[in-house]
Motif scaffolding. Structure first.
Motif, PDB file in Angstrom:
ATOM      1  N   LEU A 178       0.849  -1.184   0.000  1.00 56.94           N
ATOM      2  CA  LEU A 178       0.000   0.000   0.000  1.00 56.94           C
ATOM      3  C   LEU A 178       0.888   1.238   0.000  1.00 56.94           C
ATOM      4  CD1 LEU A 178      -2.736  -1.187   2.502  1.00 56.94           C
ATOM      5  CD2 LEU A 178      -2.867  -1.086   0.019  1.00 56.94           C
ATOM      6  N   PRO A 179       0.416   2.337  -0.593  1.00 57.14           N
ATOM      7  CA  PRO A 179       1.277   3.506  -0.794  1.00 57.14           C
ATOM      8  C   PRO A 179       1.707   4.226   0.479  1.00 57.14           C
ATOM      9  CG  PRO A 179      -0.968   4.013  -1.452  1.00 57.14           C
ATOM     10  CD  PRO A 179      -0.922   2.541  -1.145  1.00 57.14           C
ATOM     11  N   ASN A 180       0.925   4.145   1.540  1.00 59.98           N
ATOM     12  CA  ASN A 180       1.276   4.848   2.776  1.00 59.98           C
ATOM     13  C   ASN A 180       1.918   3.904   3.777  1.00 59.98           C
ATOM     14  OD1 ASN A 180       0.131   7.354   1.977  1.00 59.98           O
ATOM     15  ND2 ASN A 180      -1.875   6.501   2.347  1.00 59.98           N
ATOM     16  N   LYS A 181       2.661   4.501   4.695  1.00 61.69           N
ATOM     17  CA  LYS A 181       3.292   3.746   5.775  1.00 61.69           C
ATOM     18  C   LYS A 181       2.282   3.607   6.912  1.00 61.69           C
ATOM     19  CE  LYS A 181       5.743   5.765   8.890  1.00 61.69           C
ATOM     20  NZ  LYS A 181       6.508   6.279   9.936  1.00 61.69           N
ATOM     21  N   LEU A 182       2.184   2.431   7.494  1.00 59.74           N
ATOM     22  CA  LEU A 182       1.308   2.206   8.640  1.00 59.74           C
ATOM     23  C   LEU A 182       2.096   2.519   9.909  1.00 59.74           C
ATOM     24  CD1 LEU A 182      -1.448   1.151   9.654  1.00 59.74           C
ATOM     25  CD2 LEU A 182      -0.402  -1.111   9.768  1.00 59.74           C
ATOM     26  N   ASP A 183       1.589   3.456  10.704  1.00 55.69           N
ATOM     27  CA  ASP A 183       2.267   3.804  11.953  1.00 55.69           C
ATOM     28  C   ASP A 183       1.973   2.788  13.047  1.00 55.69           C
ATOM     29  OD1 ASP A 183       3.587   6.321  11.210  1.00 55.69           O
ATOM     30  OD2 ASP A 183       1.535   6.955  10.815  1.00 55.69           O
ATOM     31  N   CYS A 184       0.762   2.309  13.115  1.00 60.68           N
ATOM     32  CA  CYS A 184       0.426   1.256  14.063  1.00 60.68           C
ATOM     33  C   CYS A 184      -0.952   0.693  13.756  1.00 60.68           C
ATOM     34  CB  CYS A 184       0.500   1.734  15.514  1.00 60.68           C
ATOM     35  SG  CYS A 184      -0.828   2.825  16.014  1.00 60.68           S
ATOM     36  N   ALA A 185      -1.209  -0.459  14.320  1.00 60.59           N
ATOM     37  CA  ALA A 185      -2.528  -1.084  14.256  1.00 60.59           C
ATOM     38  C   ALA A 185      -2.987  -1.270  15.690  1.00 60.59           C
ATOM     39  CB  ALA A 185      -2.463  -2.422  13.540  1.00 60.59           C
ATOM     40  N   ILE A 186      -4.261  -1.017  15.932  1.00 58.16           N
ATOM     41  CA  ILE A 186      -4.792  -1.108  17.294  1.00 58.16           C
ATOM     42  C   ILE A 186      -5.918  -2.132  17.338  1.00 58.16           C
ATOM     43  CG2 ILE A 186      -5.963   0.144  19.137  1.00 58.16           C
ATOM     44  CD1 ILE A 186      -4.570   2.670  18.137  1.00 58.16           C
ATOM     45  N   PHE A 187      -5.802  -3.049  18.283  1.00 55.37           N
ATOM     46  CA  PHE A 187      -6.851  -4.027  18.537  1.00 55.37           C
ATOM     47  C   PHE A 187      -7.395  -3.733  19.925  1.00 55.37           C
ATOM     48  CE2 PHE A 187      -9.157  -7.895  18.323  1.00 55.37           C
ATOM     49  CZ  PHE A 187      -9.112  -8.468  19.569  1.00 55.37           C
ATOM     50  N   ALA A 188      -8.670  -3.430  20.022  1.00 59.12           N
ATOM     51  CA  ALA A 188      -9.300  -3.160  21.316  1.00 59.12           C
ATOM     52  C   ALA A 188      -9.789  -4.483  21.895  1.00 59.12           C
ATOM     53  CB  ALA A 188     -10.448  -2.176  21.153  1.00 59.12           C
ATOM     54  N   ASP A 189      -9.089  -4.959  22.897  1.00 57.34           N
ATOM     55  CA  ASP A 189      -9.335  -6.286  23.452  1.00 57.34           C
ATOM     56  C   ASP A 189     -10.423  -6.250  24.519  1.00 57.34           C
ATOM     57  OD1 ASP A 189      -9.208  -8.855  24.377  1.00 57.34           O
ATOM     58  OD2 ASP A 189      -7.138  -8.740  25.061  1.00 57.34           O
ATOM     59  N   THR A 190     -11.511  -6.940  24.266  1.00 54.93           N
ATOM     60  CA  THR A 190     -12.591  -7.034  25.251  1.00 54.93           C
ATOM     61  C   THR A 190     -12.266  -8.056  26.342  1.00 54.93           C
ATOM     62  OG1 THR A 190     -13.731  -8.782  24.049  1.00 54.93           O
ATOM     63  CG2 THR A 190     -14.323  -6.505  23.492  1.00 54.93           C
ATOM     64  N   GLN A 191     -11.183  -8.812  26.141  1.00 51.59           N
ATOM     65  CA  GLN A 191     -10.741  -9.879  27.031  1.00 51.59           C
ATOM     66  C   GLN A 191     -11.745 -11.020  27.102  1.00 51.59           C
ATOM     67  OE1 GLN A 191      -9.494  -8.062  30.721  1.00 51.59           O
ATOM     68  NE2 GLN A 191      -7.889  -6.920  29.696  1.00 51.59           N
ATOM     69  N   GLU A 192     -12.615 -11.083  26.102  1.00 51.41           N
ATOM     70  CA  GLU A 192     -13.595 -12.162  26.020  1.00 51.41           C
ATOM     71  C   GLU A 192     -13.619 -12.757  24.613  1.00 51.41           C
ATOM     72  OE1 GLU A 192     -17.415 -11.025  27.537  1.00 51.41           O
ATOM     73  OE2 GLU A 192     -16.545 -10.067  29.289  1.00 51.41           O
ATOM     74  N   GLU A 193     -12.523 -12.606  23.895  1.00 53.33           N
ATOM     75  CA  GLU A 193     -12.442 -13.136  22.536  1.00 53.33           C
ATOM     76  C   GLU A 193     -12.191 -14.641  22.580  1.00 53.33           C
ATOM     77  OE1 GLU A 193     -13.049 -11.342  19.932  1.00 53.33           O
ATOM     78  OE2 GLU A 193     -12.961  -9.354  20.828  1.00 53.33           O
ATOM     79  N   PRO A 194     -12.586 -15.350  21.521  1.00 47.78           N
ATOM     80  CA  PRO A 194     -12.262 -16.780  21.448  1.00 47.78           C
ATOM     81  C   PRO A 194     -10.747 -16.989  21.405  1.00 47.78           C
ATOM     82  CG  PRO A 194     -13.911 -16.191  19.803  1.00 47.78           C
ATOM     83  CD  PRO A 194     -13.406 -14.915  20.403  1.00 47.78           C
TER      84      PRO A 194
END
Length: 84
Positions: free
Chosen positions: A45-61
């Motif tokens: 992809l043409p742009n640089k990704l600075d970060c990815a955020i996952f909001a953890d509900t702490q109840e994921e499989p």
């Protein structure tokens, strides 16, 4: 472009500084966000990704957490925010 926050340009007397431009991916750990994450990591992809955020509900499989471990092993930053 102004040195001020673009969303505040119409406000009279606003002197809020610009925070710059950042590319942040909201990672849900599903097919689409995983594909985008990997495309950024591979430079497809043409742009640089600075970060990815996952909001953890702490109840994921368990499989979601295993998937996130696999993603964290890639070359990009992944931030997991626990929601309490």
């Amino acid at each position: 472009m102004s040195d001020h926050c673009p969303s505040h340009e119409a406000h009279v007397g606003c002197d809020a500084p610009s925070l710059g431009e950042y590319h942040v991916l909201s990672l849900g750990a599903g097919i689409q966000s995983t594909a985008l994450y990997l495309m950024f990591a591979l430079g497809e992809l043409p742009n640089k990704l600075d970060c990815a955020i996952f909001a953890d509900t702490q109840e994921e499989p368990h499989a979601v957490y295993e998937h996130l471990k696999w993603l964290k092993a890639s070359r990009k930053k992944l931030v997991i925010l626990p929601l309490k």
